[in-house]
Design an enzyme around this catalytic site. Structure first.
Site, PDB file in Angstrom:
ATOM      1  N   GLU A 104       0.835  -1.213   0.000  1.00 36.25           N
ATOM      2  CA  GLU A 104       0.000   0.000   0.000  1.00 36.25           C
ATOM      3  C   GLU A 104       0.868   1.262   0.000  1.00 36.25           C
ATOM      4  O   GLU A 104       0.523   2.262  -0.630  1.00 36.25           O
ATOM      5  CB  GLU A 104      -0.963  -0.018   1.197  1.00 36.25           C
ATOM      6  N   GLU A 124      -4.145  -9.499   3.369  1.00 35.21           N
ATOM      7  CA  GLU A 124      -4.906  -9.205   4.602  1.00 35.21           C
ATOM      8  C   GLU A 124      -6.022 -10.204   4.882  1.00 35.21           C
ATOM      9  O   GLU A 124      -6.279 -10.548   6.035  1.00 35.21           O
ATOM     10  CB  GLU A 124      -5.478  -7.782   4.537  1.00 35.21           C
TER      11      GLU A 124
END
Ligand code: NAD
Length: 695
Positions: A104, A124
């Protein structure tokens, strides 16, 4: 030591994240990145910036030591927005891995360069959450809806080369990443390239049908897991809202998942798998060198074990009883390797060279004189096995590790068949052995520590999860499984249909129900086990007579196209069979049993209580080192739902007092099978849980 450094090379700022071992995004790193970008914006000498990781990777992800603690500013989404808002081009230079928050950060940069072999991913969901720092909003803008959803709902990483093809990496580095990143920066500066924020790109539009299709598919494949569907929710928000609003929605979804049982189960699984390799008796003990191995027996297990070994680069000499069996084993291994080629795991030339140079299939033990380690996988019979070990003792060189793949037999007794019991250990592989991750490492009374260390090193080399087990009937997994089996068989005797039992446990999250497993393994296996144990049976033991009846019908499961299910339409799933139910009914009638109904909830409660109770014995007796090792065994070897963390984590979630009172309740009608384990009673009395015993 500084965690993020700032240096100038020519007119490029080099911002290095240096937080060993994995450059995790702890608070100091987040603050360091924030400060470095601010310094870069203020630095008139710097026209572009490169963010790079020190050591062997870019940024591994969030800092796991911060998990479960209140978040401390600056928060990652803000840091990433700060990078994206820089007024001059920022390049992320990626090697090793960029996972989760690490990727990210890279998506917050304006340009990305990566090594072709770097691993980039948003894993995730595998921890029960979703990307929470803009991943769900930036990734679709770069690669499109389908590719982004595939990446984020599977959690599987891709290589740098694949990332470039997908469109979220701009350049590939051919050699020195920093040098290539600086060259790329110089080119961008010369071209007058703008600081191109990902959020300047439009979010891909999506058809309602496409999104509905994804939801339907995920509901099916995610099997009760909430995180993959939450990823979809966040992406849908992206299609409907501005970036800022959708980012807030992503954050809301992310935070809402932190305190869920699924998140706790998946985190537990993650930490349990790290703890399992901690074996005090081999700390600092060097393993023996292994390059040449032997496998005795080339049936279901031997051929799979040999496949796993050659795929890991080991030489294998496989010994069979006669030429026909040896040839059959070679054929099976060749077929396994061909399917590895098909799945892109192995090149055709490598397959050929393994078959010509690394694998020998022979008759007679003499060829094993060079082997550093031998795994015996012959019939499950003590006489046959002790005979094999006497033979191995005779031909193998001193220091060779002698292992047995027995499922139930006493490894101490097998070791005593040799003059070198210190070199003997159990290596309990699971079928198919070249696929299943679990390896129970069964340490016998006399096993030398460096033999145990060698077994753990081998597990690692084979890409498997080694779990230490003590000697007992069935070790950790099969011992607990046998109580689970007994509990479900009792329910079928008392009125539940095998199909209702399978459905309840598959809905709970198991990969397969127990009767589907019987059909896959073959009903002869269970029958043989019952025969073997019959002599030791207690008069009050309740035998699954319906299973024996199916066996006598010749309905052995998938291999005869008929077991608990019928397999007549080519589907591996099979369909329920009235004839089986007639046999079950007859068995009940013969025993004068009046069938009663079982709800799915009761089926699950009884099954779990039986597993947890036996697992408590296994932990108390030191057969498993710690409760979380039991969880790892069931997660990696028995298809236990990962999001429930394993049977003992699940027990903690339900509450041990609840499990114990269930057992006492069940004992009212069967106080022979349902006897609370002393450890379970003690934990409840002390107000403790299994987790308190993990070390
Ligand atoms: P199998 O019957 O498929 O294979 C056994 C092989 O051993 C046969 O090919 C046979 O020819 C060979 N063999 C027998 N005696 C031999 C000897 N003296 N020398 C050389 N070869 C000999 O059995 P399997 O399912 O592969 O099981 C092997 C072992 O693995 C057993 O101890 C079993 O309990 C254990 N195991 C099986 C599974 C499973 O799911 N099948 C899982 C874990 C462990």
């Amino acid at each position: 030591m500084t965690d993020v450094t700032y240096a100038i090379t020519g007119d490029v700022a080099v911002i290095t994240v240096d937080n060993p071992p994995v450059n995790a995004l702890g608070q100091v790193v987040r603050q360091g990145l924030w400060d470095a970008i601010t310094q870069f914006d203020d630095d008139a000498n710097a026209k572009a910036a490169v963010i790079i990781g020190a050591g062997r990777l870019f940024i591994g992800g969030a800092d796991i030591t911060e998990f479960g603690k209140p978040p401390v500013a600056p928060f990652l989404p803000d840091v990433i927005n700060r990078i994206a808002a820089s007024t001059k081009p920022v390049i992320a230079a990626i090697h090793g891995t960029a996972m989760g928050g690490g990727l990210e950060v890279a998506l917050g940069a304006h340009y990305r360069i990566a090594t072709p072999t770097a691993k980039l991913g948003l894993p995730e969901v595998t921890l029960g959450v979703i990307p929470g720092a803009g991943g769900t909003q930036r990734m679709p803008r770069l690669v499109g809806l389908d590719a982004a959803l595939t990446l984020m709902t599977s959690g599987k990483p891709v290589s740098g080369a694949q990332a470039q093809e997908m469109g979220f990496v701009d350049e590939l580095s051919s050699q020195d990443l920093l040098a290539d990143a600086l060259t790329y920066a110089a080119r961008l500066i010369a071209d007058g390239a703008a600081p191109r924020a990902v959020t300047d790109l439009p979010f891909p539009g999506a058809d309602a049908d496409v999104l509905a299709d994804w939801r339907q598919r995920l509901t099916k494949t995610a099997k009760g897991q909430v995180a993959p569907l939450a990823v979809l929710d966040a992406v849908v928000a992206g299609t409907e809202m501005s970036f800022d609003k959708a980012l807030a929605e992503e954050r809301r979804l992310f935070l809402s998942m932190l305190d869920t049982p699924q998140r706790s189960g998946l985190m537990h699984a993650f930490f349990a798998e790290r703890a399992v390799a901690k074996v005090p008796e081999i700390k600092g003990v060097a393993p023996r060198d292994i390059s040449h191995t032997g496998v005795i027996g080339g049936g279901t297990m031997g051929a799979g074990i040999a496949t796993a070994m050659v795929l890991a680069g080991l030489h294998v000499t496989l010994v069979e009883r006669d030429d026909a069996s040896a040839n059959r084993a070679r054929h099976t291994i060749a077929r396994n390797l061909a399917s590895a080629v098909k799945r892109g795991k192995l090149s055709e030339s490598k397959r050929a060279s393994i078959l010509s140079d690394a694998l020998a299939t022979v008759v007679g033990y003499d060829a094993l004189s060079k082997a550093d380690l031998v795994v015996e996988a012959v019939f499950e019979n003590m006489e046959v096995k002790t005979e094999v070990f006497r033979e191995l003792d005779h031909v193998c060189k001193p220091g060779a590790v002698l292992a047995t793949n027995t499922s139930y037999l006493d490894v101490n007794q097998i070791a005593q068949a040799t003059q070198r019991p210190g070199d003997v250990i159990g290596l309990h592989f699971f079928s198919p052995a070249h696929v299943m991750k679990l390896l129970e490492i069964v340490v016998a009374d006399a096993t030398a520590p460096d033999v145990t260390a060698t077994a753990f090193a081998l597990a690692k080399k084979l890409g498997k999860i080694g779990v230490r087990a003590g000697v007992c009937d069935g070790f950790i997994g099969n011992r607990i499984l046998s109580q689970y089996r007994t509990a479900v068989d009792h329910m079928v005797l008392d009125g539940a249909s095998p199909y209702a039992v399978d459905r309840a446990l598959v809905d709970f999250g198991f990969a397969m129900g127990p009767y589907q497993v019987s059909d896959l393994a073959g009903l002869d296996i269970g029958y043989m086990t019952r025969q073997r144990k019959a002599a030791d049976a207690h008069p009050r033991d309740r035998s699954p007579v319906f299973a024996d009846a199916l066996y006598h019908e010749g309905w052995l499961g998938q291999k005869t196209k008929h077991g608990y299910y019928i397999y007549d339409d080519g589907s591996p799933k099979g369909r329920p069979d009235d004839a089986v139910m007639a046999i079950v009914d007859k068995s009940r009638a013969n025993l004068n049993l009046t069938p009663r109904d079982f709800t799915a909830d009761e089926i699950v409660r009884r099954t779990m209580a039986a597993m947890v109770n036996e697992a408590a014995h296994v932990v108390q007796q030191g057969i498993a080192q710690r409760p979380s090792d039991v969880d790892v065994v069931f997660l990696s070897g028995y298809g236990f739902p990962r999001f429930r963390g394993g049977p003992l984590h699940y027990a903690d979630t339900v509450g041990l007092d609840t499990i114990l009172s269930d057992i006492r309740e069940f004992a009212k009608t069967d106080d022979h099978f349902w006897i609370p384990a002393p450890l379970l009673e003690r934990l409840v009395a002390d107000g403790r849980n299994f987790s308190s015993l993990n070390r």
